[in-house]
Design a protein around this motif. Structure first.
Motif, PDB file in Angstrom:
ATOM      1  N   GLY A  18     -35.916  12.507 -67.826  1.00  0.00           N
ATOM      2  CA  GLY A  18     -36.551  13.684 -67.196  1.00  0.00           C
ATOM      3  C   GLY A  18     -36.345  14.630 -68.413  1.00  0.00           C
ATOM      4  O   GLY A  18     -35.985  14.737 -69.218  1.00  0.00           O
ATOM      5  N   ARG A  44     -36.344  18.684 -60.992  1.00  0.00           N
ATOM      6  CA  ARG A  44     -36.741  17.342 -60.498  1.00  0.00           C
ATOM      7  C   ARG A  44     -35.786  15.548 -60.179  1.00  0.00           C
ATOM      8  O   ARG A  44     -34.922  16.249 -60.848  1.00  0.00           O
ATOM      9  CB  ARG A  44     -38.628  16.991 -61.877  1.00  0.00           C
ATOM     10  N   GLN A  46     -36.295  12.847 -61.536  1.00  0.00           N
ATOM     11  CA  GLN A  46     -35.489  12.724 -63.199  1.00  0.00           C
ATOM     12  C   GLN A  46     -35.211  13.255 -64.044  1.00  0.00           C
ATOM     13  O   GLN A  46     -34.130  12.820 -65.237  1.00  0.00           O
ATOM     14  CB  GLN A  46     -36.592  11.997 -63.583  1.00  0.00           C
ATOM     15  N   ASP A  47     -34.649  14.422 -63.742  1.00  0.00           N
ATOM     16  CA  ASP A  47     -34.252  15.437 -64.866  1.00  0.00           C
ATOM     17  C   ASP A  47     -32.279  16.117 -65.254  1.00  0.00           C
ATOM     18  O   ASP A  47     -31.586  14.927 -63.548  1.00  0.00           O
ATOM     19  CB  ASP A  47     -34.198  16.781 -64.354  1.00  0.00           C
ATOM     20  N   LYS A  88     -30.931  14.844 -55.870  1.00  0.00           N
ATOM     21  CA  LYS A  88     -32.317  15.940 -56.407  1.00  0.00           C
ATOM     22  C   LYS A  88     -32.475  15.394 -57.508  1.00  0.00           C
ATOM     23  O   LYS A  88     -33.362  15.926 -58.564  1.00  0.00           O
ATOM     24  CB  LYS A  88     -31.563  17.079 -55.578  1.00  0.00           C
ATOM     25  N   LYS A 162     -38.831  26.089 -51.128  1.00  0.00           N
ATOM     26  CA  LYS A 162     -39.861  25.179 -52.043  1.00  0.00           C
ATOM     27  C   LYS A 162     -41.075  25.869 -51.654  1.00  0.00           C
ATOM     28  O   LYS A 162     -41.834  26.173 -50.757  1.00  0.00           O
ATOM     29  CB  LYS A 162     -40.170  23.843 -51.729  1.00  0.00           C
ATOM     30  N   GLN A 191     -46.484  20.770 -63.576  1.00  0.00           N
ATOM     31  CA  GLN A 191     -46.262  19.916 -62.321  1.00  0.00           C
ATOM     32  C   GLN A 191     -47.449  19.432 -62.203  1.00  0.00           C
ATOM     33  O   GLN A 191     -48.298  19.781 -61.640  1.00  0.00           O
ATOM     34  CB  GLN A 191     -45.856  19.923 -61.089  1.00  0.00           C
ATOM     35  N   SER A 194     -50.145  19.695 -59.064  1.00  0.00           N
ATOM     36  CA  SER A 194     -49.197  21.035 -58.154  1.00  0.00           C
ATOM     37  C   SER A 194     -49.055  22.467 -58.389  1.00  0.00           C
ATOM     38  O   SER A 194     -49.373  22.937 -57.332  1.00  0.00           O
ATOM     39  CB  SER A 194     -47.795  20.892 -57.873  1.00  0.00           C
TER      40      SER A 194
END
Length: 342
Positions: A18, A44, A46-47, A88, A162, A191, A194
């Motif tokens: 990410g 995110r 995958q970051d 996370k 969030k 995103q 979203s």
């Protein structure tokens, strides 16, 4: 997932698939608040996250023992941040260096090729003291990537929850800076399925036809249409709103009236202009502010979702591609199937 890696000399840096985001760590509650908000609303799974703590020492008052104690305290502080990142994000790096915050953060952002730097801003009674020579201004001026600045919110505001959906406001004027800012946001911030994007069309600037022909200025309406097409391709909801002025204060006012969460604005490469806008807006409003300048354009790589040729931003929709109306219908159908979107 959730691994932690500390910087060790010139070792190979592990990076996830990410994005790479940098967080400025300090003992202040403002930095911690910005970190929590970003963890909930920007990062995110995958970051890769890079936690950077700069330990500023003075040769006049610091001793070897006091410096060691400060470094140990800073490391403990970073470990607490890293613990909250577990499960996370994909990878967590820690960078602890002696030196000024602006220099250390800029160097780390360059080394790790960060796409965004997160900085918290203390609440201050004086707007002038907030941006004239402040540390945040220096970070924005030296950072090779855009910096998101936000003021510590009041605890009762629920700002650490969030936000779904996020409402991102983007300034659209006739300048090349608007193109740079939107390209960055489309690649590094949006995103799919979203976000809600609000394109604010600034109407107060007259366009020189000579500049328009040379692509140094654009027709605002056509530019907004191109941005709208890109948003539909990325499956994000988009709305256009016209503002009868090109003034930054009117842009911020319109964003607040429309309950936006994040402001993205393109600014000239003069660092003072970008840092002044970001810090002034962040300390006077509870908003996350991102200024994207020309110096950040080099970090934009080819992306299948963003047309790279500047001449394409003014070209009409291809006859073989769906119309804007068809794209809107498609988005509405997805929302109905998904129970309302986000």
């Amino acid at each position: 997932m959730g691994g932690v890696a500390s910087q060790r000399g010139q070792e190979r840096i592990a990076v996830a698939d990410g994005r790479t985001l940098l967080v400025a760590v300090s003992e202040s509650s403002a930095a911690y608040s910005a970190f929590l908000w970003s963890l909930a609303n920007v990062l995110r799974v995958q970051d890769t996250i890079v936690l950077v703590h700069a330990c500023e020492t003075s040769a006049l008052v610091s001793t070897a023992k006091s410096t060691k104690l400060r470094l140990e305290k800073a490391q403990k502080n970073m470990d607490e941040y890293a613990l909250l990142c577990q499960d996370k994000v994909a990878i967590v790096h820690q960078v602890l260096e002696k030196g000024s915050r602006a220099n250390v953060i800029a160097a780390a952002a360059l080394q790790y090729r960060a796409c965004l730097c997160v900085v918290g801003r203390k609440r201050t009674k004086s707007v002038k003291s907030g941006f004239v020579g402040s540390t945040t201004s220096k970070i924005i001026a030296q950072s090779p990537c855009p910096v998101i600045v936000m003021k510590k919110p009041r605890p009762e505001s629920g700002a650490f929850l969030k936000i779904v959906p996020r409402k991102i406001c983007i300034k659209v004027d006739s300048s090349l800076h608007a193109v740079t800012a939107f390209k960055w946001a489309a690649r590094s911030l949006f995103q799919s399925d979203s976000d809600e994007i609000l394109l604010l069309l600034m109407q107060g600037q007259r366009i020189d036809s000579k500049h328009l022909a040379s692509n140094s200025q654009y027709d605002t309406e056509q530019l907004a249409n191109a941005f709208e097409e890109c948003c539909f391709r990325q499956h994000v909801n988009v709305q256009k709103l016209r503002v009868p002025s090109n003034d930054d204060s009117e842009f911020v006012r319109a964003a607040l009236l429309n309950n936006c969460d994040i402001l993205v604005v393109g600014k000239a490469s003069t660092a003072a202009d970008a840092s002044t806008f970001s810090v002034r807006t962040a300390i006077t409003n509870f908003l996350a502010v991102i200024s994207v300048t020309d110096q950040h354009s080099s970090s934009l790589h080819d992306d299948v979702h963003v047309r790279q040729s500047t001449s394409d931003w003014n070209s009409p929709t291809s006859p073989t591609s769906p119309s804007l109306g068809q794209r809107r219908d498609a988005v509405k159908q997805r929302q109905v199937r998904g129970g309302g979107g986000a």
